[in-house]
Write an enzyme that holds these catalytic residues in place. Structure first.
Site, PDB file in Angstrom:
ATOM      1  N   HIS A 119     -12.901  -0.407  10.549  1.00  0.00           N
ATOM      2  CA  HIS A 119     -12.288  -1.544   9.842  1.00  0.00           C
ATOM      3  C   HIS A 119     -10.786  -1.636  10.110  1.00  0.00           C
ATOM      4  O   HIS A 119     -10.189  -2.687   9.892  1.00  0.00           O
ATOM      5  CB  HIS A 119     -12.632  -1.539   8.347  1.00  0.00           C
ATOM      6  CG  HIS A 119     -11.916  -0.539   7.502  1.00  0.00           C
ATOM      7  ND1 HIS A 119     -12.436   0.693   7.182  1.00  0.00           N
ATOM      8  CD2 HIS A 119     -10.713  -0.598   6.890  1.00  0.00           C
ATOM      9  CE1 HIS A 119     -11.589   1.337   6.403  1.00  0.00           C
ATOM     10  NE2 HIS A 119     -10.537   0.584   6.207  1.00  0.00           N
ATOM     11  N   ASP A 171     -17.670   4.676  10.270  1.00  0.00           N
ATOM     12  CA  ASP A 171     -16.484   3.804  10.245  1.00  0.00           C
ATOM     13  C   ASP A 171     -15.373   4.340  11.160  1.00  0.00           C
ATOM     14  O   ASP A 171     -14.368   4.855  10.705  1.00  0.00           O
ATOM     15  CB  ASP A 171     -15.987   3.702   8.800  1.00  0.00           C
ATOM     16  CG  ASP A 171     -15.027   2.537   8.608  1.00  0.00           C
ATOM     17  OD1 ASP A 171     -14.547   1.985   9.610  1.00  0.00           O
ATOM     18  OD2 ASP A 171     -14.746   2.196   7.448  1.00  0.00           O
ATOM     19  N   SER A 219      -6.868   4.835   5.186  1.00  0.00           N
ATOM     20  CA  SER A 219      -7.991   4.614   6.077  1.00  0.00           C
ATOM     21  C   SER A 219      -7.621   5.077   7.467  1.00  0.00           C
ATOM     22  O   SER A 219      -6.532   4.781   7.957  1.00  0.00           O
ATOM     23  CB  SER A 219      -8.363   3.140   6.119  1.00  0.00           C
ATOM     24  OG  SER A 219      -9.268   2.874   5.100  1.00  0.00           O
TER      25      SER A 219
HETATM   26  N1  ARG Z   1     -13.027  -0.038   1.050  1.00  0.00           N
HETATM   27  C1  ARG Z   1     -12.450   0.430   2.267  1.00  0.00           C
HETATM   28  C2  ARG Z   1     -10.963   0.115   2.290  1.00  0.00           C
HETATM   29  O1  ARG Z   1     -10.394  -0.136   1.281  1.00  0.00           O
HETATM   30  C3  ARG Z   1     -13.176  -0.096   3.451  1.00  0.00           C
HETATM   31  C4  ARG Z   1     -13.020  -1.547   3.717  1.00  0.00           C
HETATM   32  C5  ARG Z   1     -13.706  -2.060   4.941  1.00  0.00           C
HETATM   33  N2  ARG Z   1     -15.094  -2.364   4.725  1.00  0.00           N
HETATM   34  C6  ARG Z   1     -15.564  -3.560   4.229  1.00  0.00           C
HETATM   35  N3  ARG Z   1     -16.832  -3.686   4.025  1.00  0.00           N
HETATM   36  N4  ARG Z   1     -14.781  -4.563   3.926  1.00  0.00           N
HETATM   37  O2  ARG Z   1     -10.341  -0.368   3.174  1.00  0.00           O
HETATM   38  N1  GLU Z   2     -10.482   1.710   2.995  1.00  0.00           N
HETATM   39  C1  GLU Z   2      -9.141   1.983   2.574  1.00  0.00           C
HETATM   40  C2  GLU Z   2      -8.107   1.638   3.628  1.00  0.00           C
HETATM   41  O1  GLU Z   2      -8.276   0.740   4.394  1.00  0.00           O
HETATM   42  C3  GLU Z   2      -9.060   3.392   2.138  1.00  0.00           C
HETATM   43  C4  GLU Z   2      -9.807   3.529   0.909  1.00  0.00           C
HETATM   44  C5  GLU Z   2      -8.902   3.609  -0.268  1.00  0.00           C
HETATM   45  O2  GLU Z   2      -8.329   2.592  -0.693  1.00  0.00           O
HETATM   46  O3  GLU Z   2      -8.789   4.725  -0.750  1.00  0.00           O
HETATM   47  O4  GLU Z   2      -7.032   2.199   3.678  1.00  0.00           O
END
Ligand code: ARG
Ligand code: GLU
Length: 724
Positions: A85, A221, A651
């Site tokens: 991502h 990921d 991330s």
């Molecule tokens: N929750 C994770 C973050 O905050 C992954 C986000 C990417 N994945 C998604 N399905 N949008 O970035």
């Molecule tokens: N998916 C998040 C990011 O893009 C990390 C997850 C979080 O927020 O801890 O940095």
């Protein structure tokens, strides 16, 4: 007896293991503040192996990836690993309906196949210095917030001028502890970053939005890039002559995995936390700001969903935008739930009570800190309507892309008034920017977005904050939002790149005349002006008061709770967080294990589903148990969780074992723990990592990119230890 000794040592073990977890620590202070505890929790190397300026250390393998994620160097040829991502925008930019890399994945089997990415960069931190004294020079307690900031800015500029650095280095100076401390970062930024590999989204984003922010997780990921440098190994703009960067340090990769209780740390660039808010402020987040933002995004997602499900081209164009909107939308919901379930407000109140008890017992503190909390409560109450209006403005205007285009076009009018060369320069900039915007733009989507979100803007806010022009058009058109949308999109030139180019091909005077008459341009100006007149001034004034009070409250906490080890809120600077691998108890009768395996992918697998389908080749490998050297007892690990305190920006951060070997890649947090940005709770806050062995399995067995595996340094730390 034997059993008693065992349970005693188990108890001891649990006591020792439930130490810190919370905290995002400054790498240069680890030795002073954390090393002892880290070793007690299982760290086997020294703080100086993590951060040092006199010898190579782990920090030399960590980069800020494009300013929004973290990545790490994993080979001596500058190979970078980050999340899927995090690389998604780049992957999307190289995709078309005919050659959809989101869907197929991408692998460079030779360096010549690696793909250039305009605008992407990787920043190393060379060293960090405390510059509090220099930056707070001539700052006095009686200054207003504005006076203080201008003195600080002056000091920052002076220091930047005086500071000795190489010309390929940059200087960054940031406030910590709400401005009670300042640190300077010497950085080195590489700008030729090429895409090397990415699994198909069905692996890299398996489970999509349904699984996002959730555990158990089965997402691969990751994506891979490479840093290119000039012949001297220094940063250079993209050039075919550039060569793979030779790092000071690259991470070794452990094939041994971790077991429950093992030490682990995450090294990266967490974006933003608010751990030192008052109870009043936390309550406002839960009841006012988060709900407002959630409601707006729910509508925006509904609009995008309607189009993306039906149209393949729109689905690709809007994929990254959709994921971005959805991600925070879901997180805020988890945050509100978690703040409730952990009684965050109550916890803050009792913390504040013990703060006041100590303050009141000390006449000096009582004099300077006695009214702080009361004043903060008043200030937060005062800002509430303005912060709500800000959320509406900030959430709605970027979603309606016509508003952003209008802002750019209007900026040409300002440039024209200045002088002709400003206009010419600005015109080039605007054209280049809009060229990019329109690649991912569909006017029918935007029209629906306009119609839907402006209705929220009008009906969910006090009338004083609403654009008068919009009000009047609504009155003229029987309060019909779709009629207004048709009017605006039917008459503006700004929803089409062709029409914009036609305008800009005229003489500057003619172009400016046309821009001034445009219906969308005028509406944007009115919406902006009404925000700038009725919201911004009050908002900024009150925010300044809050900033001043929060800075003082932070200092007060540092003074009053001397026995506590404080860490500064995340601010996109390099941090280390550490914890142990462990599951958690989510709610009554529900406990989660700490590891997932490929069996779980097959349990979730839904053929043809847009979130839970997987490529046939992955299924075949699973059925043949063809996992290579990456499985444990015939099962392929996928993801795991630990108590590392992480946030957005972490991330792509490496998850490291006790020796500093790479064991995983951080990419998310668990649903029950998303409130950790405001109220970390060690019992349920867990970060989610993809096991490095799953990453390697995908590269090696699925993609058969042996060229990449050959670059890596794979180790077996557990076997080595056993032998010696
Ligand atoms: N929750 C994770 C973050 O905050 C992954 C986000 C990417 N994945 C998604 N399905 N949008 O970035
Ligand atoms: N998916 C998040 C990011 O893009 C990390 C997850 C979080 O927020 O801890 O940095």
């Amino acid at each position: 007896m034997k059993k008693n000794i065992l349970s005693f040592s188990l108890l001891l073990f649990i006591c020792v293991k439930t130490f810190a977890d919370e905290g995002m620590w400054l790498p240069q202070l680890l030795q002073a503040l954390n090393e002892k505890e880290m070793k007690r929790m299982g760290l086997k190397i020294n703080a100086a192996d993590i951060y040092s300026i006199s010898k190579s250390s782990l920090k030399d393998a960590i980069v800020s990836f494009g300013g929004f994620c973290t990545a790490e160097v994993i080979s001596d040829q500058g190979l970078l690993l980050t999340n899927h991502h995090c690389g998604f925008d780049a992957i999307q930019n190289h995709s078309s309906v005919e050659n959809n890399l989101i869907q197929k994945g991408f692998w460079a089997y030779q360096k010549e196949q690696e793909l250039q990415n305009q605008g992407l960069f990787a920043t190393f931190i060379e060293r960090i210095e405390d510059v509090t004294k220099e930056i707070t020079n001539n700052v006095t307690p009686s200054m207003t917030e504005k006076e203080r900031q201008s003195q600080v800015d002056k000091n920052i500029n002076q220091l930047k001028k005086d500071f000795k650095k190489e010309n390929f280095e940059d200087i960054l100076i940031r406030p910590f502890f709400d401005g009670n401390k300042y640190y300077l970062f010497v950085t080195k930024t590489y700008r030729d970053i090429r895409l090397v590999g990415a699994p198909p989204a069905s692996i890299g984003n398996f489970g999509k939005d349904t699984d996002n922010w959730m555990w158990p997780r089965h997402t691969g990921d990751f994506s891979m890039f490479r840093i290119y440098a000039d012949k001297n190994n220094n940063p250079a703009a993209f050039s075919a002559d550039n060569v793979p960067y030779k790092p000071k340090r690259s991470l070794k990769i452990s094939l041994d995995g971790l077991k429950e209780g093992d030490f682990t740390m995450v090294f990266g660039f967490p974006g933003r936390t608010n751990e030192y808010l008052t109870a009043a402020a936390v309550k406002q987040v839960m009841t006012v700001n988060d709900p407002a933002k959630i409601a707006i995004r729910a509508k925006a997602l509904e609009v995008l969903n309607g189009f993306m499900r039906k149209d393949e081209k729109i689905k690709i164009q809007y994929a990254a935008k959709y994921a971005g909107i959805e991600n925070a939308y879901k997180k805020w919901q988890g945050e509100v739930l978690g703040l409730h379930s952990t009684n965050a407000v109550q916890k803050k109140l009792s913390y504040e009570a013990s703060f006041m008890q100590r303050v009141n017992a000390n006449p000096v503190w009582k004099n300077s800190y006695g009214n702080l909390l009361a004043n903060l409560s008043v200030a937060y109450k005062g800002i509430e309507p303005y912060s709500y209006a800000r959320d509406y403005y900030n959430e709605i205007t970027p979603r309606i892309e016509l508003m952003g285009i209008a802002a750019d076009m209007n900026s040409l009018v300002t440039a024209f008034i200045k002088d002709s060369s400003s206009y010419a320069n600005r015109k080039e900039e605007v054209l280049a920017k809009l060229e990019e915007t329109f690649k991912e733009y569909d006017a029918s989507v935007d029209k629906k977005m306009f119609e839907t979100l402006l209705e929220l803007y009008v009906t969910k806010q006090q009338a004083v904050y609403i654009s008068p022009m919009l009000q009047q058009s609504l009155n003229r058109q029987q309060q019909s939002y779709s009629a207004i949308a048709s009017d605006v999109f039917g008459n503006t030139a700004f929803a089409s790149l062709e029409k914009i180019k036609t305008i800009l091909n005229q003489t500057p005077q003619e172009a400016v005349n046309a821009i001034k008459l445009d219906i969308a341009g005028n509406l944007y100006t009115d919406i902006f002006t009404s925000f700038a007149t009725n919201v911004s001034p009050k908002l900024n004034e009150m925010q300044a008061t809050i900033n001043q009070l929060q800075r003082k409250y932070m200092q007060a906490q540092l003074d009053v709770f001397k026995e506590k080890n404080f860490y500064p809120d995340a601010n996109s600077t390099l941090r280390v967080t550490y914890g142990n691998v462990k599951g958690y108890r989510a709610r009554d009768a529900v406990s989660y294990d700490f590891y997932t395996y490929m069996d779980g992918i097959m349990e979730k697998y839904k053929p043809g589903d847009y979130e839970f389908d997987v490529p046939q080749k992955l299924i075949d490998l699973y059925n043949k148990k063809d996992f290579g050297q990456y499985a444990v007892n015939g099962r392929q690990p996928v993801c795991f969780i630990a108590s590392n305190h992480t946030t957005g920006g972490n991330s792509g951060s490496p998850a490291l074992d006790a020796y500093g070997n790479l064991v995983g890649l951080n990419f998310d947090r668990v649903w029950e723990g998303t409130m950790s940005d405001i109220n970390y709770d060690a019992s349920i806050c867990r970060n989610i990592m993809v096991d490095i062995r799953y990453v390697l399995f995908i590269i090696d067995k699925y993609a058969e990119a042996k060229n990449l595996i050959a670059e890596l340094q794979l180790v077996h730390p557990k076997k080595t230890v056993k032998k010696s």
